[in-house]
Design a protein around this motif. Sequence first.
Motif, mmCIF file in Angstrom:
data_model
loop_
_atom_site.group_PDB
_atom_site.id
_atom_site.type_symbol
_atom_site.label_atom_id
_atom_site.label_comp_id
_atom_site.label_asym_id
_atom_site.label_seq_id
_atom_site.Cartn_x
_atom_site.Cartn_y
_atom_site.Cartn_z
ATOM 1 N N ARG A 106 3.440 10.090 -7.559
ATOM 2 C CA ARG A 106 4.409 10.416 -8.617
ATOM 3 C C ARG A 106 3.811 10.262 -10.012
ATOM 4 O O ARG A 106 4.506 10.444 -11.017
ATOM 5 C CB ARG A 106 5.634 9.516 -8.467
ATOM 6 N N ARG A 107 2.539 9.916 -10.065
ATOM 7 C CA ARG A 107 1.827 9.703 -11.328
ATOM 8 C C ARG A 107 2.534 8.659 -12.199
ATOM 9 O O ARG A 107 2.547 8.755 -13.427
ATOM 10 C CB ARG A 107 1.654 11.023 -12.088
ATOM 11 N N GLU A 108 3.103 7.665 -11.528
ATOM 12 C CA GLU A 108 3.713 6.532 -12.225
ATOM 13 C C GLU A 108 2.740 5.366 -12.360
ATOM 14 O O GLU A 108 3.035 4.380 -13.034
ATOM 15 C CB GLU A 108 4.968 6.092 -11.476
ATOM 16 N N GLY A 109 1.596 5.476 -11.712
ATOM 17 C CA GLY A 109 0.526 4.491 -11.856
ATOM 18 C C GLY A 109 -0.765 5.218 -12.162
ATOM 19 O O GLY A 109 -1.001 6.331 -11.665
ATOM 20 N N ARG A 110 -1.587 4.608 -12.969
ATOM 21 C CA ARG A 110 -2.852 5.240 -13.354
ATOM 22 C C ARG A 110 -4.023 4.560 -12.658
ATOM 23 O O ARG A 110 -4.027 3.343 -12.441
ATOM 24 C CB ARG A 110 -3.055 5.152 -14.861
ATOM 25 N N VAL A 153 0.829 -1.202 0.000
ATOM 26 C CA VAL A 153 0.000 0.000 0.000
ATOM 27 C C VAL A 153 0.866 1.256 0.000
ATOM 28 O O VAL A 153 0.565 2.243 -0.686
ATOM 29 C CB VAL A 153 -0.964 -0.027 1.197
ATOM 30 N N ARG A 154 1.945 1.245 0.758
ATOM 31 C CA ARG A 154 2.886 2.374 0.727
ATOM 32 C C ARG A 154 3.420 2.567 -0.698
ATOM 33 O O ARG A 154 3.519 3.693 -1.203
ATOM 34 C CB ARG A 154 4.027 2.129 1.701
ATOM 35 N N ASP A 155 3.761 1.461 -1.356
ATOM 36 C CA ASP A 155 4.237 1.496 -2.734
ATOM 37 C C ASP A 155 3.164 2.062 -3.655
ATOM 38 O O ASP A 155 3.437 2.901 -4.528
ATOM 39 C CB ASP A 155 4.627 0.079 -3.155
ATOM 40 N N ALA A 156 1.912 1.633 -3.458
ATOM 41 C CA ALA A 156 0.817 2.096 -4.312
ATOM 42 C C ALA A 156 0.603 3.602 -4.185
ATOM 43 O O ALA A 156 0.419 4.312 -5.185
ATOM 44 C CB ALA A 156 -0.468 1.346 -3.956
ATOM 45 N N PHE A 157 0.619 4.111 -2.961
ATOM 46 C CA PHE A 157 0.430 5.553 -2.770
ATOM 47 C C PHE A 157 1.605 6.356 -3.321
ATOM 48 O O PHE A 157 1.425 7.471 -3.823
ATOM 49 C CB PHE A 157 0.214 5.866 -1.291
ATOM 50 N N THR A 158 2.801 5.805 -3.231
ATOM 51 C CA THR A 158 3.961 6.472 -3.812
ATOM 52 C C THR A 158 3.835 6.550 -5.325
ATOM 53 O O THR A 158 4.074 7.600 -5.934
ATOM 54 C CB THR A 158 5.250 5.719 -3.425
ATOM 55 N N LEU A 159 3.441 5.453 -5.946
ATOM 56 C CA LEU A 159 3.225 5.448 -7.389
ATOM 57 C C LEU A 159 2.151 6.456 -7.787
ATOM 58 O O LEU A 159 2.286 7.176 -8.790
ATOM 59 C CB LEU A 159 2.808 4.046 -7.844
ATOM 60 N N HIS A 160 1.086 6.524 -7.002
ATOM 61 C CA HIS A 160 -0.016 7.432 -7.308
ATOM 62 C C HIS A 160 0.441 8.885 -7.198
ATOM 63 O O HIS A 160 0.105 9.724 -8.052
ATOM 64 C CB HIS A 160 -1.174 7.162 -6.354
ATOM 65 N N LEU A 209 2.832 11.432 1.932
ATOM 66 C CA LEU A 209 3.865 10.416 2.098
ATOM 67 C C LEU A 209 5.159 10.794 1.390
ATOM 68 O O LEU A 209 6.254 10.649 1.953
ATOM 69 C CB LEU A 209 3.344 9.077 1.558
ATOM 70 N N THR A 210 5.054 11.313 0.172
ATOM 71 C CA THR A 210 6.259 11.544 -0.631
ATOM 72 C C THR A 210 6.778 12.967 -0.553
ATOM 73 O O THR A 210 7.970 13.191 -0.752
ATOM 74 C CB THR A 210 5.981 11.222 -2.110
ATOM 75 N N GLY A 211 5.892 13.919 -0.259
ATOM 76 C CA GLY A 211 6.324 15.305 -0.336
ATOM 77 C C GLY A 211 6.127 16.108 0.919
ATOM 78 O O GLY A 211 6.342 17.320 0.927
ATOM 79 N N GLY A 212 5.658 15.447 1.993
ATOM 80 C CA GLY A 212 5.432 16.190 3.227
ATOM 81 C C GLY A 212 4.392 17.276 3.077
ATOM 82 O O GLY A 212 4.537 18.376 3.619
#
Length: 342
Positions: A37-41, A28-35, A294-297
Motif C-alpha cells: 500500500r506504499r504506507e511504509g518506505r 511480516v504479514r503487516d510489513a508486506f501489507t504496508l509495503h 497478499l493485498t490485491g490477489g
Amino acid sequence: MRDTAQLLLLDRDAIAALLTADLALHAVRDAFTLHSRREGRVFPVVREQLADGVFGIKSGDVAARRLLGFKAAGFWPANRLHGGEPHQATVMLFDPATGRPMCLMDGNAITTARTAAAAELGTLLLARADSTRLTVFGTGVQARAQVAAAMRALPALASVRYVSRDGKPDARFEAALADQRNMRGVGDASNVSNMGSVSDMCSIRHAPDADIAVADSDVVITATPGGGALFNIDAVRPGTHFTCVGADTRGKRELPEGLLERSRVVADDRAQALALGEMQWAADIECVELGDVLTGGAFTRAENDVTVFDMTGLALQDLVLGECLFAAALEAGVGNGVAWPW
C-alpha cells in the motif's frame, strides 16, 4: 524529558523470551501489507563485501506509526571456526520526531524469524496446498527455520529431504528437525524447535543426489551461502514451488540459468531482487511483489506453474517485528534501560 531519556537494550535472551513464530508471521504479514500500500518506505540497501565477510544496512520508516529504524547485518563465515553463528544482525529503532534511539536489540533471532515467516507466507500464497514432498538445500539455522515454516504452511507435508554442503548426512540437522515433532514453542527463534511444529508422520532423510531430490519434490527451499547453481534445470518438474533465501548480495545465486524464465516469479521487493537476488541474473523477466499478491490477489496459480519466491529481505520486516518486540518488552518489563540523556 531530555535528561531522563533512556535507551532500552534487548539482548539475545530478552528477544528469546518474547519472540514466537506466530508473532513473526503477524508482523511480516503487516510489513508486506504496508509495503504493497506504499504506507511504509524501504530506503536504499547497503550491501558490501568485506575482507572477512559481508556487511549490510536495511532501513526504512512508517510515518503514520512513528516507526523509523535500521538493521545492520551481514555474514562472517569464519565465525563457525569459533562455534559461532556466521549471520550477525543488530536492529535499532528511533524516535522519528527527534532522531533519538529508543531501542537497540539483538537481530539474529529477528532475522531468522522474519525470514522464515516471509517464506511461510509465500508458501501459503504460492505453493500447491496439497504439497507433500520438500527438499531443502542447507543445514544451518535458517534451513532449520525454513523447514519449520514450510511445515506450518503445508500440513500435508510427509517427506523432508536435505542436501548438505559436503554431500554427507548431518546427524545434528536431522536431530534438530526430529526434536521439533509435535512441539510448539516460544522463545529463541534461532532454535528450530521454537519456530513451529513438525508432524510425527513426516520422514526426514539425507538426499545424496540433488537432482533426484528436486525432481521428486513439490517444494524446494534453497538456504545456502549462494555460491552457485545447486541443481540442474532438467530436474525441475511442473508445479514445483521454490523458496530462494541465499541470493542476497551481488554475484550470489542458487538457481540454475534459465529457471526464472520458465517460472512465475514473485519477489519481496522487485528493485532489491534485481540488485541482490536471483533476479539479478534475469533482469527482463516479469515479476510481481508478494505484498501485492497478499493485498490485491495479483497472482493466480495454475496446476503446472513453476513458482519462485525470490527473497532478499525487507527492512520493513525487521522494523515491524522490532516494533512488536519493543512494545512487548515494555509491557512485560523485559530488557535493560540505559540512561541516554541528550
